[in-house]
Enzyme design. Structure first.
Site, PDB file in Angstrom:
ATOM      1  N   GLU A  40      40.977  36.569  38.757  1.00 55.27           N
ATOM      2  CA  GLU A  40      40.644  35.596  38.738  1.00 55.27           C
ATOM      3  C   GLU A  40      40.660  35.029  37.445  1.00 55.27           C
ATOM      4  O   GLU A  40      39.334  35.092  35.847  1.00 55.27           O
ATOM      5  CB  GLU A  40      39.471  34.571  38.835  1.00 55.27           C
ATOM      6  CG  GLU A  40      39.753  34.884  40.676  1.00 55.27           C
ATOM      7  CD  GLU A  40      40.041  34.282  41.224  1.00 55.27           C
ATOM      8  OE1 GLU A  40      39.931  32.658  40.913  1.00 55.27           O
ATOM      9  OE2 GLU A  40      41.009  34.309  42.334  1.00 55.27           O
ATOM     10  N   GLU A  81      30.447  31.408  39.732  1.00 54.05           N
ATOM     11  CA  GLU A  81      32.005  31.958  39.991  1.00 54.05           C
ATOM     12  C   GLU A  81      32.575  33.168  40.790  1.00 54.05           C
ATOM     13  O   GLU A  81      33.710  32.626  41.941  1.00 54.05           O
ATOM     14  CB  GLU A  81      32.673  32.593  38.163  1.00 54.05           C
ATOM     15  CG  GLU A  81      34.151  32.858  37.986  1.00 54.05           C
ATOM     16  CD  GLU A  81      35.143  31.213  38.448  1.00 54.05           C
ATOM     17  OE1 GLU A  81      36.370  31.436  39.703  1.00 54.05           O
ATOM     18  OE2 GLU A  81      34.480  30.008  38.349  1.00 54.05           O
ATOM     19  N   GLU A  88      37.180  30.162  47.438  1.00 51.18           N
ATOM     20  CA  GLU A  88      38.164  29.469  47.388  1.00 51.18           C
ATOM     21  C   GLU A  88      38.952  31.241  48.284  1.00 51.18           C
ATOM     22  O   GLU A  88      39.823  30.550  48.838  1.00 51.18           O
ATOM     23  CB  GLU A  88      38.561  29.777  46.199  1.00 51.18           C
ATOM     24  CG  GLU A  88      38.157  29.114  45.272  1.00 51.18           C
ATOM     25  CD  GLU A  88      38.593  28.479  43.785  1.00 51.18           C
ATOM     26  OE1 GLU A  88      39.192  29.728  43.462  1.00 51.18           O
ATOM     27  OE2 GLU A  88      38.505  27.560  43.042  1.00 51.18           O
TER      28      GLU A  88
END
Length: 129
Positions: A40, A81, A88
């Protein structure tokens, strides 16, 4: 009514108890950090931001409560995050097909991260300016 697994069966599926469970959980957490850092870019950027802000938070002359806020807000953004990336990944695991609900879930995760960054800016701005 949904079919939920028997609580005893669910515990058995999870495996260990006591200290072994805590050790296993810590290992899973480290795997999560490594995966997030490796896959990420946004997480890596926030790690870099934390590497800059956390030492500054320890260095500036502020009250203990203010220092706690200066330390917690960048860490909060990292936490957001991780949750955003988790959302996601789950959405992508279910289907890569474009779907309005998938888009909404991802957009809301992104909005949460945006608010996390706003919280950093507001706390740091109010305390240091």
């Amino acid at each position: 009514m949904t079919d939920l697994p028997d609580p005893k069966t669910a515990r058995e599926l999870k495996g260990s108890t006591g200290l072994r469970r805590i050790i296993n959980a810590a290992g899973y957490s480290m795997q999560g950090f490594r995966t997030a850092f490796r896959t990420e870019p946004a997480f890596r950027q926030l790690v870099l931001l934390n590497l800059v802000l956390l030492p500054i938070a320890c260095w500036v002359d502020v009250s203990p409560a203010e220092r706690a806020l200066l330390l917690m807000t960048p860490l909060l953004s990292l936490t957001i995050e991780l949750l955003n990336s988790s959302i996601e990944h789950v959405v992508d695991r279910i289907s890569l097909e474009l779907h309005p609900l998938s888009k909404s879930a991802k957009d809301m995760g992104s909005a949460a991260q945006f608010l996390g960054l706003v919280i950093i800016a507001v706390c740091w701005g109010v305390i240091l300016i």
